[in-house]
Design a protein around this motif. Structure first.
Motif, PDB file in Angstrom:
ATOM      1  N   LEU A 107       0.855  -1.173   0.000  1.00 43.33           N
ATOM      2  CA  LEU A 107       0.000   0.000   0.000  1.00 43.33           C
ATOM      3  C   LEU A 107       0.901   1.235   0.000  1.00 43.33           C
ATOM      4  O   LEU A 107       2.069   1.152   0.399  1.00 43.33           O
ATOM      5  CB  LEU A 107      -0.882   0.010   1.249  1.00 43.33           C
ATOM      6  CG  LEU A 107      -1.817  -1.193   1.420  1.00 43.33           C
ATOM      7  CD1 LEU A 107      -2.432  -1.190   2.807  1.00 43.33           C
ATOM      8  CD2 LEU A 107      -2.887  -1.180   0.346  1.00 43.33           C
ATOM      9  N   PRO A 108       0.384   2.374  -0.432  1.00 42.99           N
ATOM     10  CA  PRO A 108       1.210   3.584  -0.356  1.00 42.99           C
ATOM     11  C   PRO A 108       1.754   3.774   1.066  1.00 42.99           C
ATOM     12  O   PRO A 108       1.041   3.563   2.050  1.00 42.99           O
ATOM     13  CB  PRO A 108       0.242   4.696  -0.740  1.00 42.99           C
ATOM     14  CG  PRO A 108      -0.751   4.005  -1.632  1.00 42.99           C
ATOM     15  CD  PRO A 108      -0.909   2.631  -1.021  1.00 42.99           C
ATOM     16  N   SER A 109       3.019   4.140   1.130  1.00 46.88           N
ATOM     17  CA  SER A 109       3.716   4.309   2.421  1.00 46.88           C
ATOM     18  C   SER A 109       4.443   5.646   2.430  1.00 46.88           C
ATOM     19  O   SER A 109       5.675   5.695   2.338  1.00 46.88           O
ATOM     20  CB  SER A 109       4.719   3.178   2.630  1.00 46.88           C
ATOM     21  OG  SER A 109       4.112   1.925   2.522  1.00 46.88           O
ATOM     22  N   ASP A 131      18.635   0.666   1.804  1.00 45.11           N
ATOM     23  CA  ASP A 131      17.952   0.141   2.982  1.00 45.11           C
ATOM     24  C   ASP A 131      16.670   0.945   3.162  1.00 45.11           C
ATOM     25  O   ASP A 131      16.688   2.184   3.091  1.00 45.11           O
ATOM     26  CB  ASP A 131      18.823   0.262   4.241  1.00 45.11           C
ATOM     27  CG  ASP A 131      19.936  -0.782   4.281  1.00 45.11           C
ATOM     28  OD1 ASP A 131      19.921  -1.729   3.472  1.00 45.11           O
ATOM     29  OD2 ASP A 131      20.830  -0.642   5.135  1.00 45.11           O
ATOM     30  N   SER A 132      15.558   0.246   3.387  1.00 41.27           N
ATOM     31  CA  SER A 132      14.252   0.892   3.525  1.00 41.27           C
ATOM     32  C   SER A 132      13.546   0.388   4.771  1.00 41.27           C
ATOM     33  O   SER A 132      13.606  -0.803   5.087  1.00 41.27           O
ATOM     34  CB  SER A 132      13.376   0.592   2.305  1.00 41.27           C
ATOM     35  OG  SER A 132      13.976   1.052   1.133  1.00 41.27           O
ATOM     36  N   ASN A 133      12.857   1.298   5.429  1.00 41.68           N
ATOM     37  CA  ASN A 133      12.058   0.970   6.606  1.00 41.68           C
ATOM     38  C   ASN A 133      10.610   1.349   6.352  1.00 41.68           C
ATOM     39  O   ASN A 133      10.324   2.410   5.790  1.00 41.68           O
ATOM     40  CB  ASN A 133      12.548   1.725   7.847  1.00 41.68           C
ATOM     41  CG  ASN A 133      13.858   1.180   8.349  1.00 41.68           C
ATOM     42  OD1 ASN A 133      14.140   0.001   8.229  1.00 41.68           O
ATOM     43  ND2 ASN A 133      14.678   2.059   8.900  1.00 41.68           N
ATOM     44  N   ASP A 134       9.721   0.477   6.778  1.00 41.10           N
ATOM     45  CA  ASP A 134       8.277   0.705   6.777  1.00 41.10           C
ATOM     46  C   ASP A 134       7.696   0.937   5.388  1.00 41.10           C
ATOM     47  O   ASP A 134       6.896   1.840   5.175  1.00 41.10           O
ATOM     48  CB  ASP A 134       7.912   1.856   7.716  1.00 41.10           C
ATOM     49  CG  ASP A 134       6.447   1.793   8.121  1.00 41.10           C
ATOM     50  OD1 ASP A 134       5.832   0.709   8.013  1.00 41.10           O
ATOM     51  OD2 ASP A 134       5.902   2.842   8.535  1.00 41.10           O
ATOM     52  N   VAL A 135       8.090   0.105   4.439  1.00 43.11           N
ATOM     53  CA  VAL A 135       7.451   0.092   3.132  1.00 43.11           C
ATOM     54  C   VAL A 135       6.317  -0.917   3.252  1.00 43.11           C
ATOM     55  O   VAL A 135       6.549  -2.130   3.276  1.00 43.11           O
ATOM     56  CB  VAL A 135       8.433  -0.319   2.009  1.00 43.11           C
ATOM     57  CG1 VAL A 135       7.706  -0.398   0.671  1.00 43.11           C
ATOM     58  CG2 VAL A 135       9.596   0.654   1.933  1.00 43.11           C
ATOM     59  N   PHE A 138       7.029  -3.362   5.901  1.00 45.30           N
ATOM     60  CA  PHE A 138       8.218  -4.197   5.734  1.00 45.30           C
ATOM     61  C   PHE A 138       9.478  -3.345   5.745  1.00 45.30           C
ATOM     62  O   PHE A 138       9.445  -2.160   5.412  1.00 45.30           O
ATOM     63  CB  PHE A 138       8.163  -4.959   4.398  1.00 45.30           C
ATOM     64  CG  PHE A 138       6.998  -5.895   4.274  1.00 45.30           C
ATOM     65  CD1 PHE A 138       7.060  -7.185   4.791  1.00 45.30           C
ATOM     66  CD2 PHE A 138       5.835  -5.493   3.626  1.00 45.30           C
ATOM     67  CE1 PHE A 138       5.983  -8.053   4.667  1.00 45.30           C
ATOM     68  CE2 PHE A 138       4.763  -6.350   3.500  1.00 45.30           C
ATOM     69  CZ  PHE A 138       4.831  -7.636   4.027  1.00 45.30           C
ATOM     70  N   SER A 139      10.597  -3.974   6.078  1.00 42.36           N
ATOM     71  CA  SER A 139      11.909  -3.341   5.968  1.00 42.36           C
ATOM     72  C   SER A 139      12.773  -4.222   5.072  1.00 42.36           C
ATOM     73  O   SER A 139      12.745  -5.450   5.191  1.00 42.36           O
ATOM     74  CB  SER A 139      12.557  -3.188   7.340  1.00 42.36           C
ATOM     75  OG  SER A 139      11.806  -2.291   8.132  1.00 42.36           O
ATOM     76  N   PHE A 140      13.513  -3.579   4.182  1.00 42.27           N
ATOM     77  CA  PHE A 140      14.298  -4.305   3.197  1.00 42.27           C
ATOM     78  C   PHE A 140      15.726  -3.781   3.098  1.00 42.27           C
ATOM     79  O   PHE A 140      15.965  -2.596   3.329  1.00 42.27           O
ATOM     80  CB  PHE A 140      13.686  -4.147   1.789  1.00 42.27           C
ATOM     81  CG  PHE A 140      12.290  -4.636   1.640  1.00 42.27           C
ATOM     82  CD1 PHE A 140      12.033  -5.971   1.407  1.00 42.27           C
ATOM     83  CD2 PHE A 140      11.221  -3.744   1.705  1.00 42.27           C
ATOM     84  CE1 PHE A 140      10.741  -6.431   1.246  1.00 42.27           C
ATOM     85  CE2 PHE A 140       9.920  -4.189   1.547  1.00 42.27           C
ATOM     86  CZ  PHE A 140       9.679  -5.537   1.318  1.00 42.27           C
ATOM     87  N   TYR A 160      17.355  -9.067  -2.710  1.00 45.50           N
ATOM     88  CA  TYR A 160      16.980  -8.363  -1.491  1.00 45.50           C
ATOM     89  C   TYR A 160      16.842  -9.305  -0.301  1.00 45.50           C
ATOM     90  O   TYR A 160      16.704 -10.509  -0.453  1.00 45.50           O
ATOM     91  CB  TYR A 160      15.677  -7.586  -1.708  1.00 45.50           C
ATOM     92  CG  TYR A 160      14.464  -8.462  -1.900  1.00 45.50           C
ATOM     93  CD1 TYR A 160      13.613  -8.761  -0.846  1.00 45.50           C
ATOM     94  CD2 TYR A 160      14.159  -8.983  -3.152  1.00 45.50           C
ATOM     95  CE1 TYR A 160      12.488  -9.552  -1.020  1.00 45.50           C
ATOM     96  CE2 TYR A 160      13.050  -9.780  -3.344  1.00 45.50           C
ATOM     97  CZ  TYR A 160      12.213 -10.064  -2.283  1.00 45.50           C
ATOM     98  OH  TYR A 160      11.109 -10.856  -2.467  1.00 45.50           O
ATOM     99  N   HIS A 161      16.841  -8.664   0.864  1.00 46.02           N
ATOM    100  CA  HIS A 161      16.589  -9.356   2.128  1.00 46.02           C
ATOM    101  C   HIS A 161      15.469  -8.614   2.835  1.00 46.02           C
ATOM    102  O   HIS A 161      15.500  -7.378   2.944  1.00 46.02           O
ATOM    103  CB  HIS A 161      17.848  -9.353   3.010  1.00 46.02           C
ATOM    104  CG  HIS A 161      17.601  -9.904   4.372  1.00 46.02           C
ATOM    105  ND1 HIS A 161      17.460 -11.247   4.600  1.00 46.02           N
ATOM    106  CD2 HIS A 161      17.434  -9.280   5.557  1.00 46.02           C
ATOM    107  CE1 HIS A 161      17.231 -11.430   5.889  1.00 46.02           C
ATOM    108  NE2 HIS A 161      17.216 -10.265   6.492  1.00 46.02           N
ATOM    109  N   THR A 162      14.469  -9.346   3.286  1.00 42.29           N
ATOM    110  CA  THR A 162      13.385  -8.774   4.073  1.00 42.29           C
ATOM    111  C   THR A 162      13.713  -8.946   5.540  1.00 42.29           C
ATOM    112  O   THR A 162      13.964 -10.072   5.988  1.00 42.29           O
ATOM    113  CB  THR A 162      12.043  -9.464   3.757  1.00 42.29           C
ATOM    114  OG1 THR A 162      11.812  -9.407   2.349  1.00 42.29           O
ATOM    115  CG2 THR A 162      10.887  -8.786   4.490  1.00 42.29           C
ATOM    116  N   HIS A 163      13.711  -7.845   6.267  1.00 45.50           N
ATOM    117  CA  HIS A 163      14.027  -7.888   7.697  1.00 45.50           C
ATOM    118  C   HIS A 163      12.784  -8.202   8.518  1.00 45.50           C
ATOM    119  O   HIS A 163      11.670  -7.860   8.121  1.00 45.50           O
ATOM    120  CB  HIS A 163      14.612  -6.538   8.155  1.00 45.50           C
ATOM    121  CG  HIS A 163      15.895  -6.193   7.475  1.00 45.50           C
ATOM    122  ND1 HIS A 163      17.118  -6.663   7.909  1.00 45.50           N
ATOM    123  CD2 HIS A 163      16.151  -5.452   6.375  1.00 45.50           C
ATOM    124  CE1 HIS A 163      18.066  -6.201   7.120  1.00 45.50           C
ATOM    125  NE2 HIS A 163      17.506  -5.473   6.172  1.00 45.50           N
TER     126      HIS A 163
END
Length: 166
Positions: A107-109, A131-135, A138-140, A160-163
């Motif tokens: 969803l849009p984040s 590195d991304s947080n709260d997409v 999810f964090s990637f 990628y890795h999903t945290h």
């Protein structure tokens, strides 16, 4: 007198070591020195800026959950791969990413945060990490391989890795 000589000798050794360290840190093999001398290796400033523009298309597409924003950043032959929760390799054509972005659970984040951690450029090849947080909750950590084709940088592959969510 001996102490002054020692301090001068130590200072000279440190300065010489810094020059050697600057040259050793130059992976392109060009000469890199301080002072009024010029740097004879490519600086890649324009390439770096072009690559970050490509990566920002990906970031914006994730934040808005719209593949149409990120799609121009990728080669039509690009791939995406990861390891799933069972430890198995999963992925394939980049269309899998576009399909996932355009459908739930993505969803849009607008509050998502991403940072371009690293860009490494050698000629017409580059790699990058975001590195991304709260997409969409999810964090990637995303790793990209890019190529400069006909003067244009494009993403050729993504792994990628999903945290685990905090």
């Amino acid at each position: 007198m001996k102490m002054t000589f020692f301090k001068t000798f130590l200072f000279a050794a440190i300065v010489s070591g810094l020059g050697a360290a600057a040259q050793a840190a130059d992976p392109q093999g060009g000469q890199q020195t301080a002072g009024s001398k010029t740097i004879s290796k490519p600086t890649y400033v324009k390439d770096y800026q072009a690559i970050t523009q490509v990566l920002n298309k990906y970031i914006d597409g994730c934040k808005q959950a719209r593949s149409s924003i990120m799609k121009p950043a990728f080669s039509e032959n690009a791939t995406i791969f990861s390891v799933n929760a069972k430890g198995k390799l999963t992925g394939g054509p980049i269309q899998e990413l576009f399909d996932a972005i355009d459908n739930p659970p993505f969803l849009p984040s607008p509050e998502a945060q991403s940072v371009i951690v690293k860009v490494d450029i050698v000629g017409t090849a580059a790699s990058a990490r975001i590195d991304s947080n709260d997409v969409s909750g999810f964090s990637f950590s995303d790793f990209f391989n890019l190529l400069k084709v006909e003067g244009k940088w494009m993403i050729i592959s993504k792994i990628y890795h999903t945290h685990v969510a905090p």
